[in-house]
Design a protein around this motif. Sequence first.
Motif, mmCIF file in Angstrom:
data_model
loop_
_atom_site.group_PDB
_atom_site.id
_atom_site.type_symbol
_atom_site.label_atom_id
_atom_site.label_comp_id
_atom_site.label_asym_id
_atom_site.label_seq_id
_atom_site.Cartn_x
_atom_site.Cartn_y
_atom_site.Cartn_z
ATOM 1 N N TYR A 45 0.779 -1.310 0.093
ATOM 2 C CA TYR A 45 0.049 -0.025 0.018
ATOM 3 C C TYR A 45 1.035 1.248 -0.025
ATOM 4 C CZ TYR A 45 1.132 -0.122 4.957
ATOM 5 O OH TYR A 45 1.923 -0.120 6.143
ATOM 6 N N VAL B 6 -10.206 -2.097 -1.997
ATOM 7 C CA VAL B 6 -9.277 -2.765 -1.579
ATOM 8 C C VAL B 6 -8.843 -2.938 -0.214
ATOM 9 C CG1 VAL B 6 -8.064 -2.440 -3.910
ATOM 10 C CG2 VAL B 6 -7.407 -0.873 -1.920
ATOM 11 N N SER C 12 -5.712 -2.945 2.520
ATOM 12 C CA SER C 12 -4.319 -2.667 2.550
ATOM 13 C C SER C 12 -3.400 -3.749 2.476
ATOM 14 C CB SER C 12 -4.062 -1.689 4.067
ATOM 15 O OG SER C 12 -4.147 -2.556 5.132
ATOM 16 N N TYR D 141 -3.102 -4.790 -1.365
ATOM 17 C CA TYR D 141 -3.139 -3.532 -2.093
ATOM 18 C C TYR D 141 -2.397 -3.937 -3.747
ATOM 19 C CZ TYR D 141 -3.669 1.515 -3.075
ATOM 20 O OH TYR D 141 -3.884 2.783 -3.514
ATOM 21 N N ILE E 23 -10.569 2.127 0.582
ATOM 22 C CA ILE E 23 -9.429 1.433 1.054
ATOM 23 C C ILE E 23 -9.748 1.017 2.613
ATOM 24 C CG2 ILE E 23 -6.841 1.591 1.503
ATOM 25 C CD1 ILE E 23 -6.822 3.722 -0.664
#
Length: 550
Positions: free
Chosen positions: A66, A177, A179, A182, A391
């Motif tokens: 990430y 997504v 983390s 990612y 996220i």
Amino acid sequence: MPHTKGSPTMTSATEVDKAVQQFDAVVLGAGVSGLYQLHQLREQGLNVRAFDAAGDVGGTWWWNRYPGARFDSESHVYQYLFDESLYTDWSWSQRFPDQPEIERWLQYVTERLDLRRDIRFNTRITAAHYDEERGRWTVHTDQGDVIDTQFFISCAGMLSAPLKNIEGTDTFRGELVFSSSYPAEGLDLGGKRVGVVGVGATGIQIIQTIASQVGHMTVFARGPQYTLPMKNPTYTQADQDAYKARFTEVAAKLPHTFSGMEFEWEHTWEGTTPEQRQEILEECYQDGSLKLWLASFGEMFFVKEISDVVSEFVRNKMSERLKGDQHLIDTLIPTDYGFGTHRVPLENGYLEVYHQDNVDLVNVRDNPIAQIRPEGIELSDGTVHELDVIILATGFDAGTGALTRIDIRGREGRELADEWGRDIRTTMGLAKHGYPNLLTTAVPLAPSAALCNMTTCLQQQTEWISSAIKDLREEGKTTIEPTEEGEGAWVEHHDEVAGATLVAGTTSWYLGSNVPGKPRRVLSYLGGVGTYRQKCDEEAANGYPAFVRR
């Protein structure tokens, strides 16, 4: 394999016949501990294979791609210390390097030690069953492998089982997504409405990194964190030469400090005046590292009045940077626990992000997230925040999660997920009663993640495991397993140490509090890295009294 819960698990002859691979040891994971464990066991002459679900080496540093992922241990201490040339032939570019550089370092180690030929990537271990008659483990993978091995060694990592407990994630019509997964190629965030859920260490790194890239960012914050500003200079050749010249000193010191870093407790509260205490706190704060947490006043972990003073010092520093904005202060600065009793993230401009016009902060402590909807995130009061990208930095099932998600069965069919679902117990975090030849790193009741530089701790744990296997083989024995009494004694010691600290009275992933229904126990040993090492060394030197070896 068919199995009735609670009944003995036996590995059939047919199943063993199907085993296309036989090994002395199987290592779960190819991160910092798995690579070193593989190297050590190969050096003993064992036939070893490591398995990892990732596409390459790195463990945590492969999965966590990430934006903003980087060390918060200084690079010169986050290294292997068993080989000086391995240490000095690699040059770090910064005090706190980022994920791509860390991944390259682990690839360098892998190639240098010629480890890749004994690692299977993109292969997830799904089950491991112990056969009492044969004294061996049968390990299954999602690729259809059936593996017969004497030792099953977990190097899966303390924070490798992500929590995915928000409803509706599959309904979102934008990009969503976690983390922990990612995409390596990143996301196009330009001009988009981005929601970030979570303000722990990971969320902080993401937020401060993408704030300048997005069209608009909405941060959903529940548990506030004490933070410390990171100072991250780029290293010159002279800087690199200087830390490399100290290899012998660093290698001798790190294994015996409290945290596994170079930091030592340099001051005592009673031996200083109030004015001196403030000067010490300021000096540690200005270091731009974890020094305030791990080298100012150790009494803050035990005495509430001292914790209150140190906590107020950090709160004031954070409040100054938040410019007196009460909403930001109430949402981002903790008041219900003391500084250092949760993980302390380092950050670089994180608090200043919230002054940007394109950033909104939503407090979801009293108005939690209800679900993900096709258009965005819905809160409990019905408010919907429309988003293009979500996220999720929602944390991990720390310590136990990596292994409880695998079907691990020991003697008499006992199931590790079931046992740890009732009570989290290990022997020094290195083994579990009822599971012969299952040896573990980075599981509960050993130092890991909390108050511990992970490379220091993981090197020590893998070295102990390697020595224990070597001793066993030299004595002509084949199995090692903790006794119930030995395990009970370690759990009692661990709880006594933890119970003396303020950490035990908090609510955080340190105690598994972030996982509904998880038994409450401080997950990491808090007696210090050096003390833990001493106790492990004494166990081996005294002939492993907490274990039965046959």
